[in-house]
Design an enzyme around this catalytic site. Structure first.
Site, PDB file in Angstrom:
ATOM      1  N   ASP A  76      34.007  49.316  13.685  1.00 19.24           N
ATOM      2  CA  ASP A  76      33.614  50.397  14.593  1.00 19.24           C
ATOM      3  C   ASP A  76      34.553  51.580  14.388  1.00 19.24           C
ATOM      4  OD1 ASP A  76      32.913  52.034  16.701  1.00 19.24           O
ATOM      5  OD2 ASP A  76      33.770  50.734  18.246  1.00 19.24           O
TER       6      ASP A  76
ATOM      7  N   HIS B 121      30.617  48.173  17.335  1.00 16.11           N
ATOM      8  CA  HIS B 121      30.781  48.813  18.639  1.00 16.11           C
ATOM      9  C   HIS B 121      30.309  47.908  19.775  1.00 16.11           C
ATOM     10  CE1 HIS B 121      31.919  52.438  20.710  1.00 16.11           C
ATOM     11  NE2 HIS B 121      30.770  52.526  21.340  1.00 16.11           N
TER      12      HIS B 121
ATOM     13  N   SER C 250      32.372  51.422  25.357  1.00 17.68           N
ATOM     14  CA  SER C 250      32.480  52.795  24.881  1.00 17.68           C
ATOM     15  C   SER C 250      33.061  53.678  25.993  1.00 17.68           C
ATOM     16  CB  SER C 250      31.116  53.291  24.390  1.00 17.68           C
ATOM     17  OG  SER C 250      31.256  54.450  23.628  1.00 17.68           O
TER      18      SER C 250
END
Length: 531
Positions: free
Chosen positions: A465, A490, A185
């Site tokens: 995601d 994710h 991320s």
């Protein structure tokens, strides 16, 4: 029962992008009502030991205050390290916007591959988060105004990582040990940027679910919510139902059935039509009390805006963490939680009661363990020190994600930069710099640009995601490789492995190991020939 709040990169990226979609409170949104995975392991445990590094406050100026220092936390595991004499590698996690222990405990890939590579593991905490607080560790001072928060930026964080890594290698007498950085991320964005900015410090980067292209006009502001919509509209539950009902089946039959009304189409339509129904109910006499009871909201507070945010958060995070095995990353969740949400919505026992269907879906996310008796919409606690993402989202991390077209599962809206700028000016007295990230790190024409000078980066993205829309989905060169998993969520590749992992996920991790092995082999080959 109170539910812990969790201001993470994902929700802040998302909520700060909205103008008039789910939320109408502007723009300090209520608590995300997310229960982060509890830090069940103590500071000293079998996974890592805690260290502190005396870090420079300002790497880029020479004012007197620039020379101030703070204690930056980092975690290490040397159990499997082959040692400096073997020039064994050092694997470094570039910390996200929160407590580094939480990220370390959710990055099993590094721990599981360390024995194979004989790697030394390091997890570095991002400045201003967790326990790495400048100004004597005093949060009230550090977070007080723009003068102190001005030292919170991605460029300062990257310089922190470089400084710490260089010093650590010196102390280990491991100057020839190659460094590979990892991140997921925002941490994945930092890992990729670190490889580009500090190629003399790291030989390669694994950047998982890193939306480095989610800036300016590179990625459509509709992309994020379009992917969430697709996740709910065509769930694994529906695909499985189609296969069972058509077996033996032809691809054309599947395509035709998906285009027709199905369980997933019903799931999508129920959620899409719910926003207007919620608002109409709230306008009626006793409507808010009906909503409170329907969704088991604690009796201290209820409002339409907060309730809609609460529901929207559940859909967003469930789509993001739609993992193929049970997880406890954000909340305790079953495998394929989107599927479970749609099953709840399609439960025939709820009949035509839209609110009962929505409560069943939200309960999958917020109360899968069944221990919560009511949900507190006013709980804005921040147990893991993540709230300062607000500053980053008001300065350099301007990621447009709030657009909703006619097909969106969320109400129709457009991305509006002016709303963000106005809010940030009111809160901090500053103006965002929406073009700074691409000025500093690039992004436009990335395939052409990085092909000229970049190398040794893995970009992993799972297409379930919503952040994958801003990710690198196509390989740029032989050494800048995009790994795309159609069923991936994710940074699923960085999670601890499970016996229940599907074959495609095992293959992703095997490929990542193979690529990193090539980087290390090339490094040792070059080192031998240069000696």
């Amino acid at each position: 029962m109170k539910i812990m709040a969790f201001w993470s990169i994902f929700l802040w990226f998302f909520l700060f992008s909205y103008s008039s979609s789910i939320a109408k409170v502007t723009p300090r949104f209520p608590s995300s009502i997310v229960r982060p995975e509890l830090l069940s392991l103590s500071t000293e445990n079998e996974l890592y030991e805690t260290k502190y590094f005396t870090q420079t406050l300002d790497h880029f100026n020479f004012h007197p205050q620039s020379y101030q220092t703070f204690q930056q936390r980092y975690l290490i595991n040397s159990t499997y390290w082959g040692g400096a004499e073997m020039k064994a590698p050092i694997f470094v996690y570039t910390g996200n916007e929160g407590d580094i222990e939480w990220f370390a405990q959710n990055t099993g890939f590094m721990f599981e591959t360390a024995p194979h590579f004989k790697a030394f593991l390091v997890f570095i905490e991002h400045r201003f988060y967790g326990k790495s607080i400048p100004f004597g560790g005093d949060k009230e001072v550090a977070y007080s105004n723009s003068s102190t928060l001005g030292y919170l930026s991605s460029t300062q964080a990257l310089a922190d990582y470089a400084t710490l890594i260089i010093d650590l290698k010196k102390n280990l007498t491991a100057n020839d040990s190659p460094v590979v950085v990892f991140g997921g991320s925002y941490g994945g964005m930092l890992a990729a940027w670190f490889r580009l900015k500090y190629p003399h410090v790291t030989i390669g980067a694994l950047a998982s679910s890193s939306p480095i292209l989610n800036f300016e006009d590179i990625t459509s502001p509709y992309s994020f919510n379009n992917i969430i919509t697709q996740d709910f509209r065509v769930s694994f539950y529906t695909i499985k139902h189609i296969f069972l009902s058509f077996f033996p089946v032809k691809l054309k039959d599947i395509r035709d059935e998906l285009q027709d009304k199905s369980e997933s189409e019903n799931c999508y339509k129920v959620i899409k039509g719910s926003w207007e129904k919620i608002e109409d109910t709230a306008k009626q006499s006793g409507g808010l009390e009906l909503l409170r009871k329907s969704f088991r909201i604690c009796d201290n507070y209820i409002s339409v805006d907060y309730l809609e945010n609460w529901l929207g958060t559940a859909y967003i995070y469930t789509a993001m963490t739609d993992y193929p095995t049970p997880s406890n990353f954000l909340n305790p969740l079953p495998a394929f939680p989107v599927e479970k949400m749609c099953k709840a919505i399609d439960d025939p026992s709820t009949g035509n009661d839209t609110f009962a269907k929505l409560y069943g879906a939200a309960n999958i996310y917020y109360n899968y363990t069944g221990t919560t008796t009511c949900f507190n919409l006013l709980d804005d606690s921040d147990p893991h020190g993540l709230d300062e993402w607000t500053w980053q989202a008001c300065t350099e991390m301007i990621l447009p994600t709030g657009g909703n077209n006619e097909e969106s599962i969320f109400p129709l809206s457009q991305w509006n930069y002016s709303n963000r700028a106005s809010y940030c000016n009111r809160l901090f007295g500053i103006q965002p710099r929406p073009n700074w990230a691409t000025t500093e790190f690039g992004g436009h024409d990335i395939h052409r640009v990085l092909k000229r000078f970049g190398s040794n980066i893995i970009f992993f993205n799972g297409l379930r995601d919503p952040w994958s829309g801003g990710g690198v989905l196509k390989s740029i060169s032989k050494s800048i490789v995009a790994i795309v998993a159609k069923k991936g969520a994710h940074h699923v590749d960085l999670r601890f492995s499970s016996k229940e992992d599907p074959e495609w996920l095992r293959d992703v991790r095997k490929r990542e190991v193979q690529i990193i092995t090539k980087w290390l082999s090339q490094y040792y080959h070059d080192l031998a020939h240069l000696s």
